[in-house]
Design a protein around this motif. Structure first.
Motif, PDB file in Angstrom:
ATOM      1  N   ALA A 156       0.873  -1.179   0.000  1.00  0.00           N
ATOM      2  CA  ALA A 156       0.000   0.000   0.000  1.00  0.00           C
ATOM      3  C   ALA A 156       0.899   1.214   0.000  1.00  0.00           C
ATOM      4  O   ALA A 156       1.539   1.519   0.986  1.00  0.00           O
ATOM      5  CB  ALA A 156      -0.894  -0.011   1.229  1.00  0.00           C
ATOM      6  N   MET A 157       0.993   1.856  -1.137  1.00  0.00           N
ATOM      7  CA  MET A 157       1.908   2.979  -1.249  1.00  0.00           C
ATOM      8  C   MET A 157       1.377   4.000  -2.222  1.00  0.00           C
ATOM      9  O   MET A 157       0.509   3.710  -3.035  1.00  0.00           O
ATOM     10  CB  MET A 157       3.284   2.510  -1.699  1.00  0.00           C
ATOM     11  N   ALA A 158       1.898   5.191  -2.108  1.00  0.00           N
ATOM     12  CA  ALA A 158       1.570   6.260  -3.044  1.00  0.00           C
ATOM     13  C   ALA A 158       2.779   6.456  -3.949  1.00  0.00           C
ATOM     14  O   ALA A 158       3.909   6.341  -3.503  1.00  0.00           O
ATOM     15  CB  ALA A 158       1.260   7.540  -2.279  1.00  0.00           C
ATOM     16  N   ALA A 159       2.543   6.738  -5.197  1.00  0.00           N
ATOM     17  CA  ALA A 159       3.649   6.909  -6.137  1.00  0.00           C
ATOM     18  C   ALA A 159       3.504   8.228  -6.875  1.00  0.00           C
ATOM     19  O   ALA A 159       2.404   8.649  -7.205  1.00  0.00           O
ATOM     20  CB  ALA A 159       3.668   5.762  -7.137  1.00  0.00           C
ATOM     21  N   ALA A 160       4.605   8.865  -7.095  1.00  0.00           N
ATOM     22  CA  ALA A 160       4.637  10.093  -7.894  1.00  0.00           C
ATOM     23  C   ALA A 160       5.619   9.872  -9.031  1.00  0.00           C
ATOM     24  O   ALA A 160       6.759   9.487  -8.797  1.00  0.00           O
ATOM     25  CB  ALA A 160       5.078  11.272  -7.037  1.00  0.00           C
ATOM     26  N   LYS A 161       5.185  10.073 -10.260  1.00  0.00           N
ATOM     27  CA  LYS A 161       6.056   9.852 -11.405  1.00  0.00           C
ATOM     28  C   LYS A 161       6.053  11.087 -12.289  1.00  0.00           C
ATOM     29  O   LYS A 161       5.021  11.673 -12.543  1.00  0.00           O
ATOM     30  CB  LYS A 161       5.611   8.643 -12.221  1.00  0.00           C
TER      31      LYS A 161
ATOM     32  N   LEU B  54       5.112  -9.688   1.825  1.00  0.00           N
ATOM     33  CA  LEU B  54       5.031 -10.974   1.163  1.00  0.00           C
ATOM     34  C   LEU B  54       6.396 -11.278   0.560  1.00  0.00           C
ATOM     35  O   LEU B  54       7.174 -10.381   0.267  1.00  0.00           O
ATOM     36  CB  LEU B  54       3.968 -10.930   0.065  1.00  0.00           C
ATOM     37  N   ARG B  55       6.695 -12.551   0.368  1.00  0.00           N
ATOM     38  CA  ARG B  55       7.996 -12.956  -0.171  1.00  0.00           C
ATOM     39  C   ARG B  55       8.064 -12.603  -1.656  1.00  0.00           C
ATOM     40  O   ARG B  55       7.352 -13.169  -2.473  1.00  0.00           O
ATOM     41  CB  ARG B  55       8.199 -14.453   0.043  1.00  0.00           C
ATOM     42  N   ALA B  56       8.916 -11.639  -2.000  1.00  0.00           N
ATOM     43  CA  ALA B  56       9.131 -11.254  -3.391  1.00  0.00           C
ATOM     44  C   ALA B  56      10.125 -12.219  -4.032  1.00  0.00           C
ATOM     45  O   ALA B  56      10.979 -12.788  -3.349  1.00  0.00           O
ATOM     46  CB  ALA B  56       9.660  -9.828  -3.468  1.00  0.00           C
ATOM     47  N   ARG B  57      10.008 -12.383  -5.327  1.00  0.00           N
ATOM     48  CA  ARG B  57      10.920 -13.250  -6.067  1.00  0.00           C
ATOM     49  C   ARG B  57      11.575 -12.456  -7.198  1.00  0.00           C
ATOM     50  O   ARG B  57      11.218 -12.621  -8.366  1.00  0.00           O
ATOM     51  CB  ARG B  57      10.172 -14.460  -6.620  1.00  0.00           C
ATOM     52  N   PRO B  58      12.535 -11.585  -6.839  1.00  0.00           N
ATOM     53  CA  PRO B  58      13.225 -10.857  -7.902  1.00  0.00           C
ATOM     54  C   PRO B  58      14.054 -11.818  -8.736  1.00  0.00           C
ATOM     55  O   PRO B  58      14.600 -12.798  -8.212  1.00  0.00           O
ATOM     56  CB  PRO B  58      14.110  -9.872  -7.138  1.00  0.00           C
ATOM     57  N   ARG B  59      14.119 -11.542 -10.045  1.00  0.00           N
ATOM     58  CA  ARG B  59      14.908 -12.425 -10.911  1.00  0.00           C
ATOM     59  C   ARG B  59      15.530 -11.629 -12.049  1.00  0.00           C
ATOM     60  O   ARG B  59      15.029 -10.586 -12.449  1.00  0.00           O
ATOM     61  CB  ARG B  59      14.072 -13.576 -11.449  1.00  0.00           C
ATOM     62  N   LEU B  60      16.606 -12.152 -12.526  1.00  0.00           N
ATOM     63  CA  LEU B  60      17.333 -11.557 -13.636  1.00  0.00           C
ATOM     64  C   LEU B  60      16.677 -11.989 -14.939  1.00  0.00           C
ATOM     65  O   LEU B  60      16.429 -13.174 -15.143  1.00  0.00           O
ATOM     66  CB  LEU B  60      18.788 -12.033 -13.600  1.00  0.00           C
ATOM     67  N   VAL B  61      16.367 -11.038 -15.825  1.00  0.00           N
ATOM     68  CA  VAL B  61      15.774 -11.396 -17.119  1.00  0.00           C
ATOM     69  C   VAL B  61      16.759 -11.225 -18.268  1.00  0.00           C
ATOM     70  O   VAL B  61      16.622 -11.876 -19.286  1.00  0.00           O
ATOM     71  CB  VAL B  61      14.465 -10.627 -17.409  1.00  0.00           C
TER      72      VAL B  61
ATOM     73  N   ILE C  49       6.095  -9.601  -7.293  1.00  0.00           N
ATOM     74  CA  ILE C  49       5.398  -8.595  -6.493  1.00  0.00           C
ATOM     75  C   ILE C  49       6.425  -7.545  -6.075  1.00  0.00           C
ATOM     76  O   ILE C  49       7.618  -7.717  -6.297  1.00  0.00           O
ATOM     77  CB  ILE C  49       4.713  -9.210  -5.246  1.00  0.00           C
ATOM     78  N   THR C  50       5.987  -6.489  -5.453  1.00  0.00           N
ATOM     79  CA  THR C  50       6.904  -5.425  -5.047  1.00  0.00           C
ATOM     80  C   THR C  50       7.989  -5.971  -4.125  1.00  0.00           C
ATOM     81  O   THR C  50       7.706  -6.600  -3.116  1.00  0.00           O
ATOM     82  CB  THR C  50       6.135  -4.300  -4.335  1.00  0.00           C
ATOM     83  N   ALA C  51       9.235  -5.733  -4.511  1.00  0.00           N
ATOM     84  CA  ALA C  51      10.399  -6.131  -3.712  1.00  0.00           C
ATOM     85  C   ALA C  51      10.914  -4.879  -3.008  1.00  0.00           C
ATOM     86  O   ALA C  51      11.488  -3.997  -3.638  1.00  0.00           O
ATOM     87  CB  ALA C  51      11.471  -6.754  -4.591  1.00  0.00           C
TER      88      ALA C  51
ATOM     89  N   THR D 182      13.175   0.151  -4.643  1.00  0.00           N
ATOM     90  CA  THR D 182      11.869  -0.487  -4.719  1.00  0.00           C
ATOM     91  C   THR D 182      11.695  -1.045  -6.119  1.00  0.00           C
ATOM     92  O   THR D 182      11.660  -0.299  -7.088  1.00  0.00           O
ATOM     93  CB  THR D 182      10.750   0.516  -4.411  1.00  0.00           C
ATOM     94  N   LEU D 183      11.634  -2.350  -6.208  1.00  0.00           N
ATOM     95  CA  LEU D 183      11.431  -3.032  -7.485  1.00  0.00           C
ATOM     96  C   LEU D 183       9.963  -3.429  -7.550  1.00  0.00           C
ATOM     97  O   LEU D 183       9.507  -4.287  -6.800  1.00  0.00           O
ATOM     98  CB  LEU D 183      12.338  -4.256  -7.574  1.00  0.00           C
TER      99      LEU D 183
END
Length: 131
Positions: free
Chosen positions: A20-25, A47-54, A72-74, A94-95
């Motif tokens: 739950a976050m606010a984002a400004a772009k 929650l457990r994020a699963r970052p991976r190299l693509v 999910i958000t890392a 923040t990924l």
């Protein structure tokens, strides 16, 4: 006596996870991207994020460009390689989840082979520290 709370306070109290976050772009010549967590990270139910190299591309003998994604958000994502002396362009970022890649670069102090970087590369986020 009961103290009245503001609507903003009530919203804050109902935030169950760090997602739950606010984002400004702002996308222009001066790129700005900011994320504000509505829940203190110490109280977040991550929650457990699963970052991976693509993908990975060697830009020079001492620089590699990596594309990373997460399911999910890392929160506080970082990449590490203890065997090659150098530094990543970004750390503790923040990924966002959803498959949109984020690009980071690794710059070593000496030339390296991409296979050596792949063998020591570790991708982590804040949720990994609680195991």
């Amino acid at each position: 006596t009961r103290k009245e709370s503001s609507a903003a306070s009530d919203v804050y109290k109902r935030q169950p996870t760090a997602d739950a976050m606010a984002a400004a772009k702002q996308h222009s010549s001066d790129h700005l991207e900011t994320y504000i967590w509505l829940t203190p990270l110490r109280d977040a139910q991550l929650l457990r994020a699963r970052p991976r190299l693509v993908s990975i591309e060697q830009l020079s003998p001492t620089i590699a460009r990596l594309a990373v994604v997460s399911d999910i958000t890392a929160v506080l994502f970082s990449a590490h390689c203890d065997e090659i002396e150098g530094a990543f362009s970004d750390g503790a970022i923040t990924l966002l989840g959803g498959g949109q890649p984020m690009y980071i670069e690794f710059e070593a102090t000496r030339p390296f082979e991409i296979e050596d970087l792949l063998s020591c590369l570790r991708l982590r986020s804040l949720s990994d520290t609680w195991e």
